[in-house]
Structures are given as structure tokens and as C-alpha cells.
Design a protein around this motif. Structure first.
Motif, short mmCIF file in Angstrom:
data_model
loop_
_atom_site.label_atom_id
_atom_site.label_comp_id
_atom_site.label_asym_id
_atom_site.label_seq_id
_atom_site.Cartn_x
_atom_site.Cartn_y
_atom_site.Cartn_z
N ARG A 21 1.06 -1.16 0.03
CA ARG A 21 0.31 0.07 -0.64
C ARG A 21 1.44 1.58 0.43
O ARG A 21 0.55 1.90 -0.52
N GLU A 22 1.75 1.26 0.82
CA GLU A 22 2.55 2.43 1.27
C GLU A 22 3.55 2.15 0.19
O GLU A 22 4.36 2.00 -0.91
N PRO A 23 4.24 3.69 -0.89
CA PRO A 23 5.56 3.93 -1.57
C PRO A 23 6.50 3.22 -1.69
O PRO A 23 7.41 3.43 -0.41
N VAL A 24 7.04 2.43 -2.68
CA VAL A 24 8.23 1.36 -2.03
C VAL A 24 8.95 1.61 -3.71
O VAL A 24 7.13 1.35 -4.38
N ASP A 25 10.18 1.56 -4.05
CA ASP A 25 10.98 1.06 -4.83
C ASP A 25 10.93 -0.42 -5.25
O ASP A 25 11.12 -0.98 -4.23
N ILE A 26 9.92 -1.15 -6.08
CA ILE A 26 10.45 -2.21 -6.01
C ILE A 26 11.87 -2.58 -7.36
O ILE A 26 11.14 -2.31 -8.80
N HIS A 93 -0.19 -14.86 2.09
CA HIS A 93 1.26 -15.51 1.90
C HIS A 93 2.28 -14.21 2.54
O HIS A 93 2.96 -14.02 3.30
N LEU A 94 2.89 -13.20 0.95
CA LEU A 94 3.41 -12.43 0.57
C LEU A 94 3.39 -11.23 1.50
O LEU A 94 3.94 -10.53 2.67
N ALA A 95 1.49 -10.79 1.87
CA ALA A 95 0.89 -10.04 2.67
C ALA A 95 1.64 -9.86 4.28
O ALA A 95 1.89 -9.47 4.47
N THR A 96 1.78 -11.45 4.36
CA THR A 96 1.87 -11.56 5.68
C THR A 96 3.33 -11.25 6.26
O THR A 96 3.93 -10.76 7.05
N LEU A 97 4.61 -11.56 5.49
CA LEU A 97 5.42 -11.55 4.76
C LEU A 97 5.63 -9.44 5.01
O LEU A 97 6.65 -9.62 6.12
N LEU A 98 5.29 -9.40 4.13
CA LEU A 98 5.50 -8.09 4.53
C LEU A 98 5.01 -6.69 5.67
O LEU A 98 5.94 -6.30 5.87
N LEU A 99 3.91 -7.64 5.94
CA LEU A 99 3.28 -6.34 7.49
C LEU A 99 4.50 -6.87 8.20
O LEU A 99 4.23 -6.69 9.35
N ILE A 105 0.79 -2.60 3.65
CA ILE A 105 0.10 -3.34 2.79
C ILE A 105 -1.64 -3.00 2.65
O ILE A 105 -2.45 -2.23 3.26
N GLU A 106 -2.11 -3.47 1.32
CA GLU A 106 -3.70 -3.09 1.55
C GLU A 106 -4.54 -3.44 2.34
O GLU A 106 -4.07 -4.74 2.73
N ALA A 107 -5.26 -2.90 2.20
CA ALA A 107 -6.33 -3.77 4.18
C ALA A 107 -7.42 -4.67 3.40
O ALA A 107 -7.44 -5.13 4.36
N LYS A 108 -7.43 -4.90 2.25
CA LYS A 108 -7.65 -6.70 1.90
C LYS A 108 -7.40 -7.67 2.54
O LYS A 108 -7.77 -8.46 2.68
N LEU A 110 -4.91 -7.25 5.29
CA LEU A 110 -4.54 -7.73 6.24
C LEU A 110 -6.97 -7.83 6.93
O LEU A 110 -7.20 -8.71 7.71
N ASP A 111 -7.50 -7.90 6.63
CA ASP A 111 -8.69 -8.83 6.35
C ASP A 111 -8.23 -10.06 6.37
O ASP A 111 -9.08 -11.25 6.77
N ILE A 112 -7.84 -10.60 5.19
CA ILE A 112 -7.85 -12.32 5.22
C ILE A 112 -6.83 -12.87 5.45
O ILE A 112 -7.27 -13.95 6.66
N ARG A 113 -5.96 -11.78 6.21
CA ARG A 113 -4.90 -11.91 7.52
C ARG A 113 -5.60 -12.48 8.96
O ARG A 113 -5.59 -13.65 9.66
N MET A 114 -6.31 -11.42 8.93
CA MET A 114 -7.42 -11.94 10.74
C MET A 114 -8.25 -12.49 10.48
O MET A 114 -8.90 -13.08 11.29
N ASN A 115 -8.81 -12.97 9.33
CA ASN A 115 -10.02 -14.39 9.39
C ASN A 115 -8.90 -15.30 8.86
O ASN A 115 -9.68 -16.75 9.07
N GLY A 116 -7.48 -15.79 8.89
CA GLY A 116 -7.22 -17.06 8.50
C GLY A 116 -7.46 -16.99 7.71
O GLY A 116 -7.30 -18.27 7.69
N LEU A 117 -7.65 -16.76 6.51
CA LEU A 117 -8.01 -17.46 5.29
C LEU A 117 -7.32 -17.85 4.68
O LEU A 117 -5.83 -17.08 4.47
#
Length: 117
Positions: A21-26, A93-99, A105-108, A110-117
Motif C-alpha cells: 500500500r505504501e510507496p516503495v521502490d521495487i 502469504h506475501l502480505a503476511t511477510l510484508l506486514l 499492505i492493502e486493507a483487503k 489485512l482482512d484475509i490475514r485476520m480471518n485466517g484465510l
């Protein structure tokens, strides 16, 4: 401080871009990286928070070793070996690593991670 994520290929970059979600250089290394290209890259990375996110395979291991030697202050993010490639890793999986690395990370995701999906 500006954040930079180093990945191997364009498909890895596209996958990570969707999640962050935040500005990063990739930056893509496009596989292995030569000495002169690495020297250029190291200059560009000075005074930045650097994260290394490469595949869990032989070429990824080689890149990781190279960066550990030349850029030990970087933070190394490891995908689960069962996925083998960053691009093949599930987005959650990548969202969890980045967080965990304090990258927004994008809010959607966060929802997936919190719900354990």
C-alpha cells in the motif's frame, strides 16, 4: 526513510505491487546480478531501508548470499519453500511477510490475514 524491495523478476514485482500500500521502490534483478550492476545498485540503495524478497530456489539462494555479503543491513524476507517462487506464493502469504517487515499492505489483505484465510 524510503523503502526498497528487491525481487528477481517482473512477475514477482507485479505480485508485490498489488499487495503493498505504501510507496516503495521495487527493483528487479532479473536473476543473477553481475559485479558492476551490483555496485550501481548498492550506490542507489544507500540511506534506504532495503528488503530482499527472492525465490526459494538455487538462484534465489545465490542472490541472497550475494546481498548478505554486500548489503548485510538489508532485511531478508523468506517465502515458504513449498511455494518455491515469489510469483507463485499466495497473496496472503506475501502480505503476511510484508506486514511483519513493517511494510503497509492493502486493507483487503489485512482482512484475509485476520480471518485466517
Amino acid at each position: 526513510m524510503k523503502k526498497v524491495i528487491i525481487v528477481e523478476g517482473k512477475s514477482d514485482k507485479r505480485k508485490v505491487e498489488k499487495i503493498v500500500r505504501e510507496p516503495v521502490d521495487i527493483i528487479c534483478t532479473n536473476g543473477t546480478i553481475g559485479v558492476s550492476k551490483l555496485d550501481e545498485l548498492l550506490e542507489e540503495l544507500m540511506d534506504k531501508d532495503v528488503y530482499i524478497l527472492v525465490d526459494a530456489d538455487k538462484s534465489g539462494d545465490k542472490l541472497r548470499k550475494q546481498f548478505k555479503r554486500e548489503l548485510p543491513e538489508a532485511e531478508f524476507l523468506y517465502i515458504d519453500r513449498k511455494y518455491k517462487e515469489v510469483a507463485a506464493s499466495p497473496e496472503h502469504h506475501l502480505a503476511t511477510l510484508l506486514l511483519q517487515a513493517n511494510i503497509e499492505i492493502e486493507a483487503k489483505y489485512l482482512d484475509i490475514r485476520m480471518n485466517g484465510l
